[in-house]
Design a protein around this motif. Structure first.
Motif, PDB file in Angstrom:
ATOM      1  N   THR A 247       0.944  -1.200   0.086  1.00  0.00           N
ATOM      2  CA  THR A 247      -0.137   0.065   0.157  1.00  0.00           C
ATOM      3  C   THR A 247       0.997   1.253  -0.076  1.00  0.00           C
TER       4      THR A 247
ATOM      5  N   SER B 146      -3.512  -2.190  -6.087  1.00  0.00           N
ATOM      6  CA  SER B 146      -4.712  -1.668  -6.439  1.00  0.00           C
ATOM      7  C   SER B 146      -4.304  -0.429  -7.199  1.00  0.00           C
ATOM      8  N   ARG B 147      -5.210   0.027  -8.218  1.00  0.00           N
ATOM      9  CA  ARG B 147      -5.012   1.331  -8.766  1.00  0.00           C
ATOM     10  C   ARG B 147      -5.023   2.648  -7.927  1.00  0.00           C
ATOM     11  N   GLU B 148      -5.884   2.508  -6.592  1.00  0.00           N
ATOM     12  CA  GLU B 148      -5.706   3.773  -5.971  1.00  0.00           C
ATOM     13  C   GLU B 148      -4.302   3.713  -5.015  1.00  0.00           C
ATOM     14  N   ASP B 149      -3.735   2.671  -4.793  1.00  0.00           N
ATOM     15  CA  ASP B 149      -2.490   2.611  -4.143  1.00  0.00           C
ATOM     16  C   ASP B 149      -1.305   3.104  -4.997  1.00  0.00           C
TER      17      ASP B 149
ATOM     18  N   THR C  82      -1.640   4.836  -7.616  1.00  0.00           N
ATOM     19  CA  THR C  82      -1.848   6.390  -7.805  1.00  0.00           C
ATOM     20  C   THR C  82      -1.065   7.042  -6.673  1.00  0.00           C
ATOM     21  N   GLU C  83      -1.409   6.803  -5.495  1.00  0.00           N
ATOM     22  CA  GLU C  83      -1.004   7.501  -4.394  1.00  0.00           C
ATOM     23  C   GLU C  83       0.547   7.302  -4.432  1.00  0.00           C
TER      24      GLU C  83
END
Ligand SMILES: Cc1ncc(COP(=O)(O)O)c(C=O)c1O
Length: 400
Positions: free
Chosen positions: A162, A191-194, A196-197
């Motif tokens: 993450t 994940s895409r979100e991780d 991206t972050e």
């Protein structure tokens, strides 16, 4: 009389070469080969390569290139046709908008990684590397003089990485973060979100990110993702890709990088003083792969899912073996620590060694990937071969 001369001093190699070790996966392959040469029937779960043949239309393009005498030097970073094909593939599949000047073709993805890391990492720079890691990341960083800052992931969370875990390890000396989703050896998918972050925080702090996307098409979730779609963070982003796994082309040696033009230009400079261009005829085959029909990729992916489910079920049915469900690539990474202390086995290396020598099943011990409790099993093979190997493992582990 000939004067007596003193023996030359022992060979002294550079300090640089002593920083690295031979690839653990290639060492297993060599030992398995030795057994085979003695006539022993080895089940090979060690090799990190597709069991499929290269698709016919790709082979045909390579043959046509030879027949058409496309056999001379090309531009160092690959032909314009190939670089455009790489850019095109990523634009269509991942909504990126790279230009030809932002693409370089190399002799395999490993070569592109090696070049990028030699250019980005200075002596003493910190490089954040999630564990378990693909064997070569650590050694390539060390060869450049960098220090790997290892980021442990949690097996109970499927080795998921993450953004918060990455953030905790950033220091003023952090130069580079290496991501590899899907991961070799764990099969973990970020994940895409991780992703991206991580890209956002790296962008804000001026830290480079190499996203090794060699398995990007072998993602078995519905979340296939490349950081290339995050156009706003491209300034410090390097995508490394390869045709090896996607199109079953390991021996052809064709990989690439997509990155800011200045870095690509430096990578070409380095390449110009080592390999020069990737093989000309392979470049023609690569264009056919990237611009031709993609059904072969879909079909191979579907078969890998079938093989993954089969091997994970088989491994989980062996008492004492625990195995997470890999979400991509073609490796299972079972935990075999329950066998430590039995039958002279005290480490993953002991277990993999005995498994090879006594049960004739080749696997790669986790130590090469930075964990102590696992072995890596490549399931890029037939269902029948998986069954043979699992059955040998079951008897061998049961006897410990
Ligand atoms: C994570 C990862 N990156 C890069 C590579 C390099 O592949 P190639 O040099 O064949 O393109 C491999 C090969 O095993 C890999 O597993």
């Amino acid at each position: 009389m000939t004067p007596v001369t003193e023996a030359a001093p022992a060979l002294k190699f550079s300090e640089r070469i002593n920083r690295i070790e031979p690839s653990a996966t290639l060492a297993v392959t060599a030992e398995a080969d030795k057994l085979r040469q003695q006539g022993i029937d080895v089940v090979d779960f060690g090799a990190g390569e597709p069991h499929f043949a290269t698709p016919q239309h790709i082979k045909d393009a390579g043959i046509a290139a030879i027949q058409g005498n496309f056999t001379k030097y090309t531009a160092v970073g690959g032909t314009a046709e190939l670089r455009d094909a790489i850019v095109h593939r990523h634009a269509v599949d991942f909504d990126s908008d790279y230009r030809r000047e932002e693409a370089v073709a190399s002799v395999g993805g490993k070569h592109a990684l090696f070049n990028a890391i030699q250019i980005l990492v200075e002596h003493g720079d910190e490089v954040i590397l999630p564990v378990p890691y693909w064997v070569s990341f650590k050694d390539i960083v060390r060869y450049a003089g960098g220090n790997c800052v290892l980021l442990a992931t949690d097996e109970s969370q499927n080795f998921r990485l993450t953004a918060a875990m990455v953030t905790r390890l950033i220091t003023p000396r952090t130069k580079l973060i290496i991501l590899n989703s899907p991961s070799n050896p764990s099969g973990a998918v970020m994940s895409r979100e991780d992703m991206t972050e991580v890209m956002r925080l790296a962008h804000e702090r001026g830290i480079w990110v190499i996203s090794d996307e060699c398995y990007v098409y072998l993602n078995y979730t519905e979340r296939r993702f490349s950081v290339g779609s995050l156009r706003e963070f491209r300034e410090h982003m390097v995508i490394v890709g390869s045709l090896s796994k996607t199109y079953a082309m390991t021996g052809w040696r064709l990989g690439y990088a997509l990155a800011p033009a200045a870095l690509i230009s430096a990578m070409q400079k380095l390449q110009s003083q080592s390999t020069s261009n990737p093989t000309s005829i392979v470049q023609k085959a690569a264009v056919a792969a990237l611009k031709g029909p993609q059904q072969c990729v879909t079909d191979m992916r579907a078969e890998y899912i079938r093989l993954r489910d089969h091997v994970v079920n088989g491994l989980r049915s062996i008492p004492g073996v625990q195995c997470t469900l890999p979400e991509g690539a073609f490796y299972a990474y079972p935990n075999i620590s329950a066998f430590f202390g039995r039958g002279g086995v005290n480490s993953a290396a002991d277990l993999a060694g005995k498994l090879l020598r006594e049960a004739h099943v080749a696997t790669v011990p986790g130590e090469g990937f930075g964990t102590t409790d696992h072995i890596r099993i490549s399931y890029a093979t037939s269902l029948a071969e998986l069954d043979r190997g699992i059955s040998r493992m079951r008897s061998f582990l049961g006897s410990l």
